[in-house]
Design an enzyme around this catalytic site. Sequence first.
Site, PDB file in Angstrom:
ATOM      1  CD  GLU A   1      -1.857  -2.360   1.402  1.00 37.20           C
ATOM      2  OE1 GLU A   1      -0.726  -2.646   1.877  1.00 37.20           O
ATOM      3  OE2 GLU A   1      -2.742  -3.216   1.217  1.00 37.20           O
TER       4      GLU A   1
ATOM      5  CG  HIS B   1     -10.153  -6.775   8.190  1.00 34.62           C
ATOM      6  ND1 HIS B   1      -9.086  -7.333   8.840  1.00 34.62           N
ATOM      7  CD2 HIS B   1      -9.903  -6.957   6.871  1.00 34.62           C
ATOM      8  CE1 HIS B   1      -8.248  -7.844   7.962  1.00 34.62           C
ATOM      9  NE2 HIS B   1      -8.722  -7.612   6.750  1.00 34.62           N
TER      10      HIS B   1
END
Lengths: 326, 332
Positions: A60, A129
């Site tokens: 990322e 998450h």
Amino acid sequence: MPTLTYRDALNQALREEMQRDPSVFLMGEEVGVYQGAYKVSRGLLEEFGPMRVVDTPIAELGFAGVGVGAAMAGLRPVIEFMTWNFAVLALDQIVNSAAKILYESGGQVPIPIVFRGPNGAALQLAAQHSQAWESWLAHIPGLKVVAPATPADAKGLLKAAIRDDNPVIVLEGEMLYNTKGDVPEGEHVVPIGKADVKRAGTDVTLICHSKTVVPALKAAEQLQEQGVSAEVVDLRSLRPMDEETLVASVVKTNRCVVAEEGWPHCGIGAQVVDIIQREAFDSLDAPVLRVTQADVPMPYNKQLERAAKPSPEKIVAAARRVCYLD
Amino acid sequence: MATATAQPAKDEALLELQRRMLRQMLLVRRFEEKAAEAYALGKIGGFCHLYIGQEAVAAGSLAALRDDDYVICSYREHGQALVRGVPANAVMAELFGKATGCSRGKGGSMHLFDVSRRFMGGHAIVGGHIPLAAGLGFAIKYRGGDQVCLCYFGEAAVNIGVFHEALNMASVWKLPIIFCCENNRYGMGTAFERVAAVTDVVEHACSYDMAAELVNGMDAMAVYGATERAAERARKTGHPTLLEVRTYRFMGHSMSDPLHGVYRTKEEVEEQKKRDPISQLALKLKEEGALDGPALDALDAEVRAVVEAAVQFADQSPDPDLAELTSHVLVE
């Protein structure tokens, strides 16, 4: 007007903007061959080819930086994060590169980039998450931050974000991807920085954004049955924030509840309350209350998770309290 | 015969290149010495990382680039900016925080920018600009150009994760980038071998199936040659290259740090100064009969005058208007 899912509205925005401007490209994990982790990029690789729909390694920070570098050269990258939880790894590039290069270069290097992906909790994905990052991102000068709640706003705000010459964060909602709504065809651009009154009312203002718009609207229906007329203001844009619209609503209703998916401490609601106490102090008939996620990492257990999240019931309870009904 | 006449011309071109590099290196040296003085006088604030000792790297590598190539640097970038052609006045004014600086006084020593020269900045988070270089390379490829992107960073950046992320993407996507690691042995006060399992930076290239070269960073011509080979590879094949350029900084990490002491000895620094890249190049040119003492003195006097003028320019320039505080946060 065609009815589309939020997912397909985003897809339409991407497709139309990539057709319109050859400098727009999409980059991220699984955006190409796999057609998008949440299928937002379905069909784009076939239409635009691998140079414009770029599958990345799971890196990322690296590919966020590649996007910023490409923007420095004048391209208009759309960087997809599979979720914003993973984008935390990329914050150095978002905060230290994308948001600062225009300023530290004395205005020489604009960064026309979009960082987008799902934000906030879905269902039982547990602590790592299930997080809402908007207060982190909206804190940073040099960024714009939007969080559409409806398919029409998703299309219109993503198109506006891609056309903007600044870095724009687009926070989507995993639980919103399947929601349906009317979406104008073709040229539908929602200006960044404008809130939207999703339901008019007179007794209390419910300020919300993204996924909390749905429970706020449900809460307004329940409140209507209890004789309370609630106005639902969807912020849509978190930076810049449309002070005028939300203050106008509170001046009318004199009471306010702010709902968000994030944690309470230093959250978006704290910023909203700051605006209201400053700009609508004399109009307030009660302290503003906030409905947030519980101040804990998200638990896995379904009941605990439900207890942690904002809900229509929690918003109704807060609205009744600011109306001094309870 | 054609070769007989071509050879002296080529030699003369090479000598001219070396004289030009010598001037650039002297300019950087004198500029940095003045910057140190100005810092001591409080005219330059914040962090100020000097390039003294490493001049051959900027001069040699940038000589191999075209005007339409991109250059991106870390925060030790005064030398690259000057060699790339950013006027000494604009660089010094930026260090002084003045409105006439190359970043309008809003970037300072660590954020020199000049887009007209495709000088895409100094960046001050270690390793943070390495993926930006990959992005500039991506943009070149996206547009089908034959430019290259030259990215400078120190050896300490090799321990940062994003160095590896960027090299991997540059190689797998075949991006035209020259990753130029200026190995000056120390990340601030930490010797590289104390914190790196692999101390030959060049070895990292094999992890990413990338061409690589180990280069003597005290020899401007060696740096030029290696960069030229890397640039040709990038232009013709799109492939990136990792250069490990061994150099040494004669000053502290920044103006706040001592030249030596706890992390390196005075003897070590003195020994390294015998490899001074400017003295070496000047000696070489003298031996080849391409430069004599008076010519070198004249060159030095000329660049000293440029630097002196830059200090005066920076001194006399105005501070940015207070309205600059809120401009350039966003494109309006």
